[in-house]
Scaffold this active site. Structure first.
Site, PDB file in Angstrom:
ATOM      1  N   HIS A 183       0.893  -1.281   0.055  1.00 33.61           N
ATOM      2  CA  HIS A 183      -0.089  -0.160   0.038  1.00 33.61           C
ATOM      3  C   HIS A 183       0.858   1.232   0.089  1.00 33.61           C
ATOM      4  CE1 HIS A 183      -3.395   2.521   0.620  1.00 33.61           C
ATOM      5  NE2 HIS A 183      -3.714   2.323   1.842  1.00 33.61           N
ATOM      6  N   HIS A 235      -2.598  -2.381  -9.220  1.00 30.49           N
ATOM      7  CA  HIS A 235      -3.518  -1.632  -8.440  1.00 30.49           C
ATOM      8  C   HIS A 235      -4.758  -2.553  -8.352  1.00 30.49           C
ATOM      9  CE1 HIS A 235      -6.178   1.007  -6.678  1.00 30.49           C
ATOM     10  NE2 HIS A 235      -5.088   1.865  -6.321  1.00 30.49           N
ATOM     11  N   ASP A 250       2.324   5.760  -6.731  1.00 25.51           N
ATOM     12  CA  ASP A 250       3.442   5.851  -6.064  1.00 25.51           C
ATOM     13  C   ASP A 250       4.863   5.747  -6.852  1.00 25.51           C
ATOM     14  OD1 ASP A 250       2.218   5.847  -3.508  1.00 25.51           O
ATOM     15  OD2 ASP A 250       1.953   3.595  -3.545  1.00 25.51           O
TER      16      ASP A 250
HETATM   17  N1  CMC Z   1       4.623  -6.586 -10.253  1.00 27.13           N
HETATM   18  C1  CMC Z   1       4.703  -7.719 -10.801  1.00 27.13           C
HETATM   19  N2  CMC Z   1       3.593  -8.604 -10.934  1.00 27.13           N
HETATM   20  C2  CMC Z   1       2.374  -7.930 -10.426  1.00 27.13           C
HETATM   21  C3  CMC Z   1       2.399  -6.506  -9.794  1.00 27.13           C
HETATM   22  C4  CMC Z   1       3.572  -6.027 -10.054  1.00 27.13           C
HETATM   23  N3  CMC Z   1       3.767  -4.415  -9.343  1.00 27.13           N
HETATM   24  N4  CMC Z   1       1.083  -6.353  -9.412  1.00 27.13           N
HETATM   25  C5  CMC Z   1       0.570  -7.365  -9.433  1.00 27.13           C
HETATM   26  N5  CMC Z   1       1.257  -8.419 -10.297  1.00 27.13           N
HETATM   27  C6  CMC Z   1       0.588  -9.677 -10.481  1.00 27.13           C
HETATM   28  C7  CMC Z   1       0.728 -10.758  -9.539  1.00 27.13           C
HETATM   29  O1  CMC Z   1       1.907 -11.345  -9.338  1.00 27.13           O
HETATM   30  C8  CMC Z   1      -0.449 -11.654 -10.024  1.00 27.13           C
HETATM   31  O2  CMC Z   1       0.236 -12.507 -10.797  1.00 27.13           O
HETATM   32  P1  CMC Z   1      -0.466 -13.909 -11.234  1.00 27.13           P
HETATM   33  O3  CMC Z   1      -1.821 -13.926 -11.497  1.00 27.13           O
HETATM   34  O4  CMC Z   1       0.245 -14.638 -12.341  1.00 27.13           O
HETATM   35  O5  CMC Z   1       0.029 -14.585  -9.802  1.00 27.13           O
HETATM   36  C9  CMC Z   1      -1.421 -10.776 -10.509  1.00 27.13           C
HETATM   37  O6  CMC Z   1      -0.785  -9.853 -10.990  1.00 27.13           O
HETATM   38  C10 CMC Z   1      -2.260 -10.374  -9.267  1.00 27.13           C
HETATM   39  O7  CMC Z   1      -1.923  -9.857  -8.464  1.00 27.13           O
HETATM   40  P2  CMC Z   1      -2.555  -9.568  -6.839  1.00 27.13           P
HETATM   41  O8  CMC Z   1      -1.557  -9.086  -5.973  1.00 27.13           O
HETATM   42  O9  CMC Z   1      -3.436 -10.537  -6.573  1.00 27.13           O
HETATM   43  O10 CMC Z   1      -3.620  -8.328  -7.333  1.00 27.13           O
HETATM   44  P3  CMC Z   1      -3.998  -7.341  -6.443  1.00 27.13           P
HETATM   45  O11 CMC Z   1      -5.180  -6.818  -7.282  1.00 27.13           O
HETATM   46  O12 CMC Z   1      -4.020  -7.605  -5.003  1.00 27.13           O
HETATM   47  O13 CMC Z   1      -2.697  -6.097  -6.676  1.00 27.13           O
HETATM   48  C11 CMC Z   1      -1.313  -4.650  -5.707  1.00 27.13           C
HETATM   49  C12 CMC Z   1      -2.763  -5.021  -6.254  1.00 27.13           C
HETATM   50  C13 CMC Z   1      -1.163  -3.266  -5.384  1.00 27.13           C
HETATM   51  C14 CMC Z   1      -1.121  -5.282  -4.253  1.00 27.13           C
HETATM   52  C15 CMC Z   1      -0.256  -5.118  -6.604  1.00 27.13           C
HETATM   53  O14 CMC Z   1      -0.217  -4.618  -7.685  1.00 27.13           O
HETATM   54  C16 CMC Z   1       1.181  -4.851  -6.054  1.00 27.13           C
HETATM   55  O15 CMC Z   1       1.802  -5.768  -5.391  1.00 27.13           O
HETATM   56  N6  CMC Z   1       1.857  -3.903  -6.447  1.00 27.13           N
HETATM   57  C17 CMC Z   1       3.244  -3.421  -6.041  1.00 27.13           C
HETATM   58  C18 CMC Z   1       3.151  -2.469  -4.945  1.00 27.13           C
HETATM   59  C19 CMC Z   1       2.688  -1.332  -5.138  1.00 27.13           C
HETATM   60  O16 CMC Z   1       2.999  -0.566  -5.809  1.00 27.13           O
HETATM   61  N7  CMC Z   1       1.418  -1.005  -4.097  1.00 27.13           N
HETATM   62  C20 CMC Z   1       0.884   0.194  -4.406  1.00 27.13           C
HETATM   63  C21 CMC Z   1      -0.610   0.123  -4.649  1.00 27.13           C
HETATM   64  S1  CMC Z   1      -1.356   1.766  -5.156  1.00 27.13           S
HETATM   65  C22 CMC Z   1      -1.229   2.964  -4.068  1.00 27.13           C
HETATM   66  C23 CMC Z   1      -1.119   2.587  -2.834  1.00 27.13           C
HETATM   67  O17 CMC Z   1      -2.107   2.100  -2.168  1.00 27.13           O
HETATM   68  O18 CMC Z   1      -0.362   3.045  -2.303  1.00 27.13           O
END
Ligand code: CMC
Length: 379
Positions: free
Chosen positions: A219, A259, A313
Site C-alpha cells: 500500500h 492496482h 507511488d
Molecule cells: N509486479 C509484478 N507482478 C504484479 C504486480 C507488480 N507490481 N502487481 C500485480 N502483479 C501480478 C501478481 O504477481 C499476480 O500474478 P499471477 O496472477 O500470475 O499470480 C497478479 O498480478 C495479481 O496480483 P494480486 O497481488 O493478486 O493483485 P492485487 O489486485 O491484489 O494487486 C497490488 C494490487 C497493489 C497489491 C499489486 O499490484 C502490487 O503488489 N503492486 C506493487 C506494490 C505497489 O505498488 N503498491 C501500491 C498500490 S497503489 C497505491 C497505494 O496504495 O499506495
C-alpha cells in the site's frame, strides 16, 4: 465449502459521496470533480480538504476560517513531540506518526458528535502536519519544529521541515502532492481505520489503525519502496539487466506498478510524473527519474497486457526527493499519510454519523472437527 471473498475484492463496505474511480478508463473524481481539473485549476490543498470534510467547496470566508482551524492544530503539546523524539532516530517515520497520534488518542477527550466532529477534523489536519514535521526532522537528526501559520499548509510545512523559505514552485508541488494523495475510496488503510471506528473507538485510534495499514509496502509503503528500487538499480544503463534478473524472473514485484482497482494508467501517476518533470530534478533525483522512465517502459511492455501499469507511488518519491526530502526512514510514506489523513477522517465521519454498524465479518472454519482435549502429560 462456503466461499470467501479473498482480499475483500469487489466487496462494498459502505456508500460514499467522497471519491469514485473508473478503474478501466483511469479516471478519479473527488466529489464529482476530476483530479486533473482540480490540479489544473491550481486549487489549494485546503480547499479540497474543506470539500472532503464539509461536503462542498468553500467560499473565501469559509476557507479563511478553515485555515485558522487547521492552524490551531499546529501547536501540538510537548508529550506528543516527546512520543516521537524519545525513539531512536533510525525509526520508521510512519511509526513515529502512529506514536504521536496514539498520544492524542490517550489524552484528548474525543467523542463522536455531529456538531463538533468537522471542526475537530480540521484541527487534526494541523496536528498531523506538525507531527509529520517533527517526525521527519527527528529522523534527519534535527531538533523538533512545529508549523507556523502562513497563507498555505504546504508552505508552512516545507518551512518547518527545512528551516528556509520554500520557492513558489516547491510550494505548488507540495500542495499538489497533498491533493493527489488526499483520498482514494476504501483502500487497506481507510478500511482498517473504518474497522477501528466502527467499534466507536475515537478518531485518533482510527487514524493509528489506518497508518498501520498504510505502512505496508503493498500500500503506501510503495511510495518509499518504488524509489528504493530505483536507488537499488543505481544507473539508467542497468535498468534492462536489473529488470530481467529481478522482475522478469518473478523474483520481485515491480513496486509502484499495479492496482486492485485501476487496470490502466493511474491518473495520479501521470500528474506526479509531470510534477517530477516540472521540478527539473537534479543530482540523485535526476538519475532516479531517468531510471524510472526506462523502468516504466519495460514494466508496461511486460505487464500492460495484464492491466498492470504505474500507480500513484511510482513517481511521487522523485517529486519528494526534488523537494529536498531524503529517501530514508519511510519519509515518503509519512508524506503520503499527511495527505491521506483528510480522506480517512472524511470516510470515518460518513460512516459513523450516517451508516454506522460494527464491522464484524465471518470466517469459514476449515479446522479439525470436535475432538477430546488431552492434558499436557498425555500428549
Ligand atoms: N509486479 C509484478 N507482478 C504484479 C504486480 C507488480 N507490481 N502487481 C500485480 N502483479 C501480478 C501478481 O504477481 C499476480 O500474478 P499471477 O496472477 O500470475 O499470480 C497478479 O498480478 C495479481 O496480483 P494480486 O497481488 O493478486 O493483485 P492485487 O489486485 O491484489 O494487486 C497490488 C494490487 C497493489 C497489491 C499489486 O499490484 C502490487 O503488489 N503492486 C506493487 C506494490 C505497489 O505498488 N503498491 C501500491 C498500490 S497503489 C497505491 C497505494 O496504495 O499506495
Amino acid at each position: 465449502m462456503e466461499s470467501i471473498s479473498k482480499g475483500l475484492e469487489n466487496v462494498n463496505i459502505k456508500w460514499t459521496r467522497l471519491t469514485t474511480i473508473d478503474g478501466q478508463k483511469g479516471i478519479l473524481w473527488y466529489m464529482g470533480y476530476r483530479i486533473e481539473d482540480i490540479i489544473n485549476a491550481k486549487a489549494s490543498a485546503e480547499e479540497i480538504q474543506y470539500l472532503f470534510i464539509y461536503g462542498q467547496l468553500p467560499t473565501k470566508q469559509q476557507l479563511d476560517d478553515f485555515k485558522k482551524k487547521i492552524q490551531e492544530g499546529y501547536n501540538i503539546p510537548d508529550y506528543s513531540v516527546k512520543s516521537i523524539t524519545n525513539l531512536p532516530r533510525s525509526a520508521d517515520s510512519v511509526a513515529l506518526q502512529m506514536n504521536a497520534m496514539a498520544s492524542f488518542a490517550a489524552t484528548e477527550k474525543f467523542t463522536w458528535n455531529k456538531q463538533t466532529d468537522r471542526d475537530y477534523a480540521a484541527r487534526i489536519i494541523g496536528q498531523m502536519a506538525s507531527v509529520t514535521s517533527v517526525a521527519i526532522r527527528h529522523v534527519l537528526g534535527k531538533q523538533p519544529k512545529l508549523l507556523e501559520p502562513s497563507d498555505s499548509l504546504a508552505k508552512s510545512f516545507l518551512k518547518a521541515v527545512f528551516d528556509r523559505e520554500p520557492s513558489e514552485k516547491e510550494v505548488e508541488a507540495m500542495n499538489d502532492a497533498l491533493i493527489l494523495y488526499l483520498d482514494h475510496e476504501v483502500p487497506a488503510s481507510t478500511t482498517a481505520g473504518l474497522v477501528v471506528v466502527s467499534a466507536l473507538a475515537d478518531i485518533y485510534s482510527g487514524i493509528v489503525g489506518a497508518l498501520a495499514a498504510l505502512k505496508g509496502p503493498l500500500h503506501g509503503g510503495a511510495a518509499e519502496a518504488a524509489a528504493m528500487q530505483f536507488l537499488e538499480i543505481g544507473d539508467p544503463s542497468k535498468v534492462e539487466s536489473w529488470f530481467a534478473e529481478n522482475i522478469k524472473s518473478g523474483k520481485k514485484r515491480l513496486m509502484g506498478f499495479g492496482h486492485r482497482v485501476y487496470k490502466t494508467y493511474d491518473p495520479r501517476a501521470k500528474i506526479f510524473k509531470k510534477l517530477a518533470q516540472e521540478l527539473n530534478p537534479q543530482g540523485q533525483a535526476k538519475t532516479l527519474y531517468e531510471i524510472a522512465e526506462k523502468l516504466e517502459t519495460l514494466g508496461i511492455n511486460e505487464f500492460g497486457p495484464k492491466g498492470i501499469y504505474p500507480n500513484t507511488d511510482f513517481y511521487s518519491g522523485i517529486v519528494y526527493m526534488s523537494l529536498g526530502f531524503p529517501l530514508q526512514n519511510n519519509i515518503y510514506t509519512a508524506l503520503f499519510a499527511l495527505s491521506r489523513v483528510t480522506g480517512w477522517m472524511a470516510h470515518f465521519l460518513e460512516y459513523v454519523e450516517e451508516q454506522h454498524r460494527l464491522i464484524r465479518p465471518r470466517a469459514v472454519y476449515v479446522g479439525p472437527s470436535e475432538r477430546p482435549f488431552l492434558p499436557i502429560d498425555k500428549r
